[in-house]
Design a protein around this motif. Structure first.
Motif, PDB file in Angstrom:
ATOM      1  N   GLY A  54       7.565   8.983  -4.412  1.00 25.00           N
ATOM      2  CA  GLY A  54       6.839  10.246  -4.383  1.00 25.00           C
ATOM      3  C   GLY A  54       7.461  11.250  -5.327  1.00 25.00           C
ATOM      4  O   GLY A  54       8.614  11.092  -5.745  1.00 25.00           O
ATOM      5  N   PRO A  55       6.704  12.282  -5.683  1.00 23.96           N
ATOM      6  CA  PRO A  55       7.284  13.346  -6.494  1.00 23.96           C
ATOM      7  C   PRO A  55       8.445  14.000  -5.743  1.00 23.96           C
ATOM      8  O   PRO A  55       8.376  14.176  -4.517  1.00 23.96           O
ATOM      9  N   ALA A  56       9.501  14.341  -6.453  1.00 20.81           N
ATOM     10  CA  ALA A  56      10.665  14.961  -5.816  1.00 20.81           C
ATOM     11  C   ALA A  56      10.245  16.199  -5.022  1.00 20.81           C
ATOM     12  O   ALA A  56       9.536  17.058  -5.541  1.00 20.81           O
ATOM     13  N   GLY A  57      10.644  16.240  -3.775  1.00 20.60           N
ATOM     14  CA  GLY A  57      10.369  17.385  -2.916  1.00 20.60           C
ATOM     15  C   GLY A  57       8.995  17.402  -2.262  1.00 20.60           C
ATOM     16  O   GLY A  57       8.735  18.239  -1.404  1.00 20.60           O
ATOM     17  N   ALA A  58       8.117  16.502  -2.660  1.00 25.48           N
ATOM     18  CA  ALA A  58       6.771  16.472  -2.063  1.00 25.48           C
ATOM     19  C   ALA A  58       6.841  15.853  -0.666  1.00 25.48           C
ATOM     20  O   ALA A  58       7.555  14.873  -0.461  1.00 25.48           O
ATOM     21  N   PRO A  59       6.108  16.405   0.301  1.00 28.80           N
ATOM     22  CA  PRO A  59       6.185  15.875   1.657  1.00 28.80           C
ATOM     23  C   PRO A  59       5.491  14.525   1.842  1.00 28.80           C
ATOM     24  O   PRO A  59       5.889  13.739   2.684  1.00 28.80           O
ATOM     25  N   THR A  60       4.467  14.238   1.063  1.00 27.04           N
ATOM     26  CA  THR A  60       3.721  12.990   1.213  1.00 27.04           C
ATOM     27  C   THR A  60       4.152  12.007   0.139  1.00 27.04           C
ATOM     28  O   THR A  60       4.323  12.370  -1.016  1.00 27.04           O
ATOM     29  N   GLY A  61       4.309  10.752   0.534  1.00 27.33           N
ATOM     30  CA  GLY A  61       4.717   9.719  -0.399  1.00 27.33           C
ATOM     31  C   GLY A  61       3.682   8.621  -0.508  1.00 27.33           C
ATOM     32  O   GLY A  61       2.665   8.620   0.180  1.00 27.33           O
ATOM     33  N   ILE A  62       3.963   7.683  -1.399  1.00 26.94           N
ATOM     34  CA  ILE A  62       3.103   6.527  -1.620  1.00 26.94           C
ATOM     35  C   ILE A  62       3.887   5.284  -1.252  1.00 26.94           C
ATOM     36  O   ILE A  62       5.002   5.072  -1.735  1.00 26.94           O
ATOM     37  N   ALA A  63       3.309   4.446  -0.396  1.00 18.21           N
ATOM     38  CA  ALA A  63       3.886   3.148  -0.065  1.00 18.21           C
ATOM     39  C   ALA A  63       3.268   2.117  -1.003  1.00 18.21           C
ATOM     40  O   ALA A  63       2.039   2.031  -1.120  1.00 18.21           O
ATOM     41  N   LEU A  64       4.103   1.388  -1.704  1.00 16.55           N
ATOM     42  CA  LEU A  64       3.644   0.347  -2.628  1.00 16.55           C
ATOM     43  C   LEU A  64       3.654  -0.979  -1.877  1.00 16.55           C
ATOM     44  O   LEU A  64       4.711  -1.562  -1.646  1.00 16.55           O
ATOM     45  N   VAL A  65       2.480  -1.419  -1.458  1.00 17.20           N
ATOM     46  CA  VAL A  65       2.372  -2.563  -0.559  1.00 17.20           C
ATOM     47  C   VAL A  65       1.686  -3.740  -1.243  1.00 17.20           C
ATOM     48  O   VAL A  65       0.812  -3.566  -2.090  1.00 17.20           O
ATOM     49  N   LEU A  66       2.100  -4.931  -0.851  1.00 15.62           N
ATOM     50  CA  LEU A  66       1.433  -6.140  -1.321  1.00 15.62           C
ATOM     51  C   LEU A  66       0.121  -6.310  -0.570  1.00 15.62           C
ATOM     52  O   LEU A  66      -0.029  -5.795   0.547  1.00 15.62           O
ATOM     53  N   PRO A  67      -0.829  -7.046  -1.142  1.00 17.04           N
ATOM     54  CA  PRO A  67      -2.101  -7.244  -0.445  1.00 17.04           C
ATOM     55  C   PRO A  67      -1.901  -8.029   0.845  1.00 17.04           C
ATOM     56  O   PRO A  67      -1.005  -8.868   0.937  1.00 17.04           O
ATOM     57  N   ARG A  68      -2.736  -7.727   1.810  1.00 14.46           N
ATOM     58  CA  ARG A  68      -2.716  -8.497   3.058  1.00 14.46           C
ATOM     59  C   ARG A  68      -3.259  -9.891   2.788  1.00 14.46           C
ATOM     60  O   ARG A  68      -3.941 -10.128   1.800  1.00 14.46           O
ATOM     61  N   GLU A  69      -2.967 -10.805   3.689  1.00 12.22           N
ATOM     62  CA  GLU A  69      -3.435 -12.172   3.543  1.00 12.22           C
ATOM     63  C   GLU A  69      -4.958 -12.189   3.368  1.00 12.22           C
ATOM     64  O   GLU A  69      -5.688 -11.516   4.093  1.00 12.22           O
ATOM     65  N   GLY A  70      -5.408 -12.913   2.365  1.00  9.07           N
ATOM     66  CA  GLY A  70      -6.830 -13.009   2.086  1.00  9.07           C
ATOM     67  C   GLY A  70      -7.358 -11.915   1.174  1.00  9.07           C
ATOM     68  O   GLY A  70      -8.519 -11.935   0.790  1.00  9.07           O
ATOM     69  N   GLN A  71      -6.516 -10.931   0.826  1.00  5.75           N
ATOM     70  CA  GLN A  71      -6.917  -9.862  -0.079  1.00  5.75           C
ATOM     71  C   GLN A  71      -6.229 -10.039  -1.425  1.00  5.75           C
ATOM     72  O   GLN A  71      -5.265 -10.787  -1.550  1.00  5.75           O
ATOM     73  N   THR A  72      -6.731  -9.321  -2.421  1.00  7.16           N
ATOM     74  CA  THR A  72      -6.115  -9.339  -3.739  1.00  7.16           C
ATOM     75  C   THR A  72      -5.720  -7.918  -4.119  1.00  7.16           C
ATOM     76  O   THR A  72      -6.181  -6.959  -3.506  1.00  7.16           O
ATOM     77  N   ALA A  73      -4.890  -7.823  -5.137  1.00  6.68           N
ATOM     78  CA  ALA A  73      -4.436  -6.510  -5.606  1.00  6.68           C
ATOM     79  C   ALA A  73      -5.211  -6.118  -6.851  1.00  6.68           C
ATOM     80  O   ALA A  73      -4.644  -5.837  -7.888  1.00  6.68           O
ATOM     81  N   GLU A  74      -6.519  -6.122  -6.740  1.00  6.27           N
ATOM     82  CA  GLU A  74      -7.348  -5.678  -7.858  1.00  6.27           C
ATOM     83  C   GLU A  74      -7.327  -4.159  -7.887  1.00  6.27           C
ATOM     84  O   GLU A  74      -7.312  -3.513  -6.848  1.00  6.27           O
ATOM     85  N   GLY A  75      -7.336  -3.591  -9.061  1.00  6.76           N
ATOM     86  CA  GLY A  75      -7.329  -2.142  -9.179  1.00  6.76           C
ATOM     87  C   GLY A  75      -8.456  -1.509  -8.381  1.00  6.76           C
ATOM     88  O   GLY A  75      -9.567  -2.029  -8.328  1.00  6.76           O
ATOM     89  N   THR A  76      -8.141  -0.400  -7.735  1.00  7.61           N
ATOM     90  CA  THR A  76      -9.115   0.282  -6.898  1.00  7.61           C
ATOM     91  C   THR A  76      -9.044   1.781  -7.119  1.00  7.61           C
ATOM     92  O   THR A  76      -8.060   2.291  -7.654  1.00  7.61           O
ATOM     93  N   GLU A  77     -10.060   2.474  -6.694  1.00 10.86           N
ATOM     94  CA  GLU A  77     -10.057   3.937  -6.697  1.00 10.86           C
ATOM     95  C   GLU A  77      -9.264   4.361  -5.470  1.00 10.86           C
ATOM     96  O   GLU A  77      -9.718   4.211  -4.348  1.00 10.86           O
ATOM     97  N   THR A  78      -8.062   4.873  -5.662  1.00 11.43           N
ATOM     98  CA  THR A  78      -7.182   5.174  -4.529  1.00 11.43           C
ATOM     99  C   THR A  78      -7.591   6.431  -3.776  1.00 11.43           C
ATOM    100  O   THR A  78      -7.271   6.576  -2.611  1.00 11.43           O
ATOM    101  N   GLY A  79      -8.243   7.351  -4.456  1.00 22.57           N
ATOM    102  CA  GLY A  79      -8.536   8.637  -3.841  1.00 22.57           C
ATOM    103  C   GLY A  79      -7.355   9.593  -3.880  1.00 22.57           C
ATOM    104  O   GLY A  79      -7.443  10.712  -3.386  1.00 22.57           O
ATOM    105  N   LEU A  80      -6.253   9.157  -4.481  1.00 22.39           N
ATOM    106  CA  LEU A  80      -5.066  10.012  -4.567  1.00 22.39           C
ATOM    107  C   LEU A  80      -5.232  11.039  -5.675  1.00 22.39           C
ATOM    108  O   LEU A  80      -5.621  10.705  -6.799  1.00 22.39           O
TER     109      LEU A  80
END
Length: 132
Positions: A54-80
């Motif tokens: 996360g940005p230094a000092g920002a209260p909210t962070g981003i978890a970088l997670v692997l895809p769940r079983e049966g899913q892929t890590a195709e680029g998506t619109e995160t909404g962030l």
């Protein structure tokens, strides 16, 4: 119905998850390209890792997670939507670092703030908005 039964006790949005194909590559992008701080990199389970940035000092962070079983890590619109104190400088910096950004900062006029989009190493889309 009691007062406590009407709502929840949530206090904040602590983190959001972004699915990535390669956690090391994503960690490198978010820390070394975007300048985020690494907040956690903790092994758990069967060879898995919990990674937060996360940005230094920002209260909210981003978890970088692997895809769940049966899913892929195709680029998506995160909404962030990230907030920038100098959107033109940040746009130029990301472009100079080879980040896949929109060609220019979009300026729609008040009350819409200046903004641009970019894609991370996995093709996940994020937005940057000027802080007024």
């Amino acid at each position: 119905m009691t007062e406590t039964a009407k709502g929840t006790r949530f206090t904040e949005i602590g983190r959001v998850a972004v699915t990535v194909a390669d956690q090391d590559r994503a960690l490198d992008f978010y820390v070394n390209t975007l300048g985020f701080e690494k907040r956690a990199d903790i092994p758990f389970g069967d060879g898995m890792r919990w990674i937060e940035v996360g940005p230094a000092g920002a209260p909210t962070g981003i978890a970088l997670v692997l895809p769940r079983e049966g899913q892929t890590a195709e680029g998506t619109e995160t909404g962030l939507i990230l907030t920038s104190a100098d959107i033109d400088a940040d746009h130029a910096t990301l472009r100079s670092r080879g980040v896949d950004t929109d060609p220019e900062v979009q300026r729609w006029g008040a009350p819409v703030p200046p903004m641009f989009g970019f894609r991370d190493a996995d093709g996940n889309s994020l937005m940057v908005v000027q802080n007024d």
